[in-house]
Write a protein that holds these residues in place. Structure first.
Motif, PDB file in Angstrom:
ATOM      1  N   PHE A 168       0.502  -0.789   0.223  1.00  0.00           N
ATOM      2  CA  PHE A 168      -0.354   0.371   0.319  1.00  0.00           C
ATOM      3  C   PHE A 168       0.846   0.396  -0.216  1.00  0.00           C
ATOM      4  CE2 PHE A 168       0.332  -0.859   4.202  1.00  0.00           C
ATOM      5  CZ  PHE A 168       0.761   0.210   4.798  1.00  0.00           C
ATOM      6  N   ARG A 169      -0.303   2.580   0.186  1.00  0.00           N
ATOM      7  CA  ARG A 169       1.090   3.907  -0.110  1.00  0.00           C
ATOM      8  C   ARG A 169       0.027   4.371   0.315  1.00  0.00           C
ATOM      9  NH1 ARG A 169       2.715   5.120  -6.826  1.00  0.00           N
ATOM     10  NH2 ARG A 169       4.717   3.673  -7.201  1.00  0.00           N
ATOM     11  N   VAL A 170       1.367   5.297   1.147  1.00  0.00           N
ATOM     12  CA  VAL A 170       0.386   7.004   1.779  1.00  0.00           C
ATOM     13  C   VAL A 170       0.879   7.817   0.918  1.00  0.00           C
ATOM     14  CG1 VAL A 170       0.324   7.881   4.378  1.00  0.00           C
ATOM     15  CG2 VAL A 170       0.504   4.986   4.272  1.00  0.00           C
ATOM     16  N   TYR A 171       0.546   8.996   0.826  1.00  0.00           N
ATOM     17  CA  TYR A 171       0.723  10.213   0.542  1.00  0.00           C
ATOM     18  C   TYR A 171       0.544  11.830   1.191  1.00  0.00           C
ATOM     19  CZ  TYR A 171       0.869   7.553  -4.358  1.00  0.00           C
ATOM     20  OH  TYR A 171       1.005   7.177  -5.832  1.00  0.00           O
ATOM     21  N   ASP A 172       1.307  12.171   1.266  1.00  0.00           N
ATOM     22  CA  ASP A 172       1.456  13.453   1.731  1.00  0.00           C
ATOM     23  C   ASP A 172       0.390  14.432   0.556  1.00  0.00           C
ATOM     24  OD1 ASP A 172       1.473  15.839   3.245  1.00  0.00           O
ATOM     25  OD2 ASP A 172       3.664  15.468   3.201  1.00  0.00           O
ATOM     26  N   LEU A 173      -0.233  14.821   0.610  1.00  0.00           N
ATOM     27  CA  LEU A 173      -1.263  15.865  -0.673  1.00  0.00           C
ATOM     28  C   LEU A 173      -1.351  17.117   0.515  1.00  0.00           C
ATOM     29  CD1 LEU A 173      -4.219  13.442  -1.142  1.00  0.00           C
ATOM     30  CD2 LEU A 173      -2.490  13.816  -1.475  1.00  0.00           C
ATOM     31  N   ARG A 174      -0.538  17.244   1.105  1.00  0.00           N
ATOM     32  CA  ARG A 174       0.325  18.639   1.601  1.00  0.00           C
ATOM     33  C   ARG A 174       0.896  19.564   0.590  1.00  0.00           C
ATOM     34  NH1 ARG A 174       1.002  20.946   7.596  1.00  0.00           N
ATOM     35  NH2 ARG A 174      -0.546  19.912   8.207  1.00  0.00           N
ATOM     36  N   THR A 175       2.075  19.221   0.205  1.00  0.00           N
ATOM     37  CA  THR A 175       3.098  19.750  -0.818  1.00  0.00           C
ATOM     38  C   THR A 175       3.113  19.052  -2.396  1.00  0.00           C
ATOM     39  OG1 THR A 175       3.588  20.836   1.205  1.00  0.00           O
ATOM     40  CG2 THR A 175       4.925  20.895  -1.185  1.00  0.00           C
ATOM     41  N   GLU A 176       2.825  19.881  -3.785  1.00  0.00           N
ATOM     42  CA  GLU A 176       2.657  18.978  -4.647  1.00  0.00           C
ATOM     43  C   GLU A 176       3.890  19.802  -5.445  1.00  0.00           C
ATOM     44  OE1 GLU A 176       0.213  17.695  -8.950  1.00  0.00           O
ATOM     45  OE2 GLU A 176      -0.758  19.507  -7.578  1.00  0.00           O
ATOM     46  N   HIS A 177       4.832  18.446  -6.077  1.00  0.00           N
ATOM     47  CA  HIS A 177       6.169  19.375  -6.272  1.00  0.00           C
ATOM     48  C   HIS A 177       5.813  19.050  -8.005  1.00  0.00           C
ATOM     49  CE1 HIS A 177      10.335  18.748  -8.242  1.00  0.00           C
ATOM     50  NE2 HIS A 177      10.879  19.446  -7.616  1.00  0.00           N
ATOM     51  N   PRO A 178       6.361  20.364  -8.432  1.00  0.00           N
ATOM     52  CA  PRO A 178       5.762  20.283 -10.172  1.00  0.00           C
ATOM     53  C   PRO A 178       6.205  19.124 -11.032  1.00  0.00           C
ATOM     54  CG  PRO A 178       7.130  21.917  -9.655  1.00  0.00           C
ATOM     55  CD  PRO A 178       6.931  21.106  -8.629  1.00  0.00           C
ATOM     56  N   THR A 179       7.392  18.270 -10.644  1.00  0.00           N
ATOM     57  CA  THR A 179       7.619  16.830 -12.184  1.00  0.00           C
ATOM     58  C   THR A 179       7.876  15.641 -10.847  1.00  0.00           C
ATOM     59  OG1 THR A 179       9.965  17.723 -10.869  1.00  0.00           O
ATOM     60  CG2 THR A 179       9.186  18.128 -12.783  1.00  0.00           C
ATOM     61  N   ASP A 180       8.252  15.682  -9.650  1.00  0.00           N
ATOM     62  CA  ASP A 180       7.871  14.870  -9.140  1.00  0.00           C
ATOM     63  C   ASP A 180       6.076  13.936  -8.091  1.00  0.00           C
ATOM     64  OD1 ASP A 180      10.844  14.666  -9.171  1.00  0.00           O
ATOM     65  OD2 ASP A 180      11.083  14.904  -7.498  1.00  0.00           O
ATOM     66  N   GLY A 181       5.402  14.993  -8.343  1.00  0.00           N
ATOM     67  CA  GLY A 181       4.325  15.393  -8.213  1.00  0.00           C
ATOM     68  C   GLY A 181       3.935  14.780  -6.478  1.00  0.00           C
ATOM     69  N   PHE A 182       3.339  14.545  -5.515  1.00  0.00           N
ATOM     70  CA  PHE A 182       2.809  14.241  -4.217  1.00  0.00           C
ATOM     71  C   PHE A 182       3.953  13.496  -3.415  1.00  0.00           C
ATOM     72  CE2 PHE A 182      -1.190  15.592  -5.629  1.00  0.00           C
ATOM     73  CZ  PHE A 182      -1.115  16.787  -4.775  1.00  0.00           C
TER      74      PHE A 182
END
Length: 126
Positions: A5-19
């Motif tokens: 499973f994956r846990v994402y941090d949706l606070r900051t999105e990087h323009p190329t790397d994403g979340f």
């Protein structure tokens, strides 16, 4: 199908790397479901195709974001800690839900045609 499973941090999105995210192997078979404890969003349970249940605690990183080489903000994923693991059936656990009223009380269904009631104690310690 990868038993992860994956846990994402949706606070900051990087323009190329994403979340930012972290990946964890949960079971020796497919992960069938995930449910967060209603009384504590940092605790969650995964159910697996091997008839197992794993209880995890999400641990926040000390720093929620950093900057890349170009000065753009980049998120930092936390980590998870396995609190408990139990195989309760020879068939997959296909449904699981926590009680919204009683911390630790849960109901689940397996493909072995059973419905089970569980109580997970001492969750308030985490």
């Amino acid at each position: 199908l990868e038993s992860k499973f994956r846990v994402y941090d949706l606070r900051t999105e990087h323009p190329t790397d994403g979340f930012a995210f972290m990946s964890e192997r949960a079971h020796k078979s497919t992960v069938w479901g995930v449910r967060h404890l209603p009384q504590n969003r940092d605790i969650f349970l995964t159910t697996g195709g091997n008839g197992g249940m794993n209880v995890y605690k999400y641990c926040y990183p000390s720093q929620r974001q950093t900057t890349d080489s170009e000065g753009r903000p980049k998120g930092v994923a936390g980590s998870v800690e396995l609190l408990n693991s139990k195989v309760i059936s020879s068939q997959p656990v296909v449904s699981f839900d926590w009680s919204p009223d009683k911390e630790g009380l849960a109901v689940l269904a397996c493909l072995d045609q059973t419905v089970r009631i569980f109580i997970c104690t001492k969750l308030h310690l985490y």
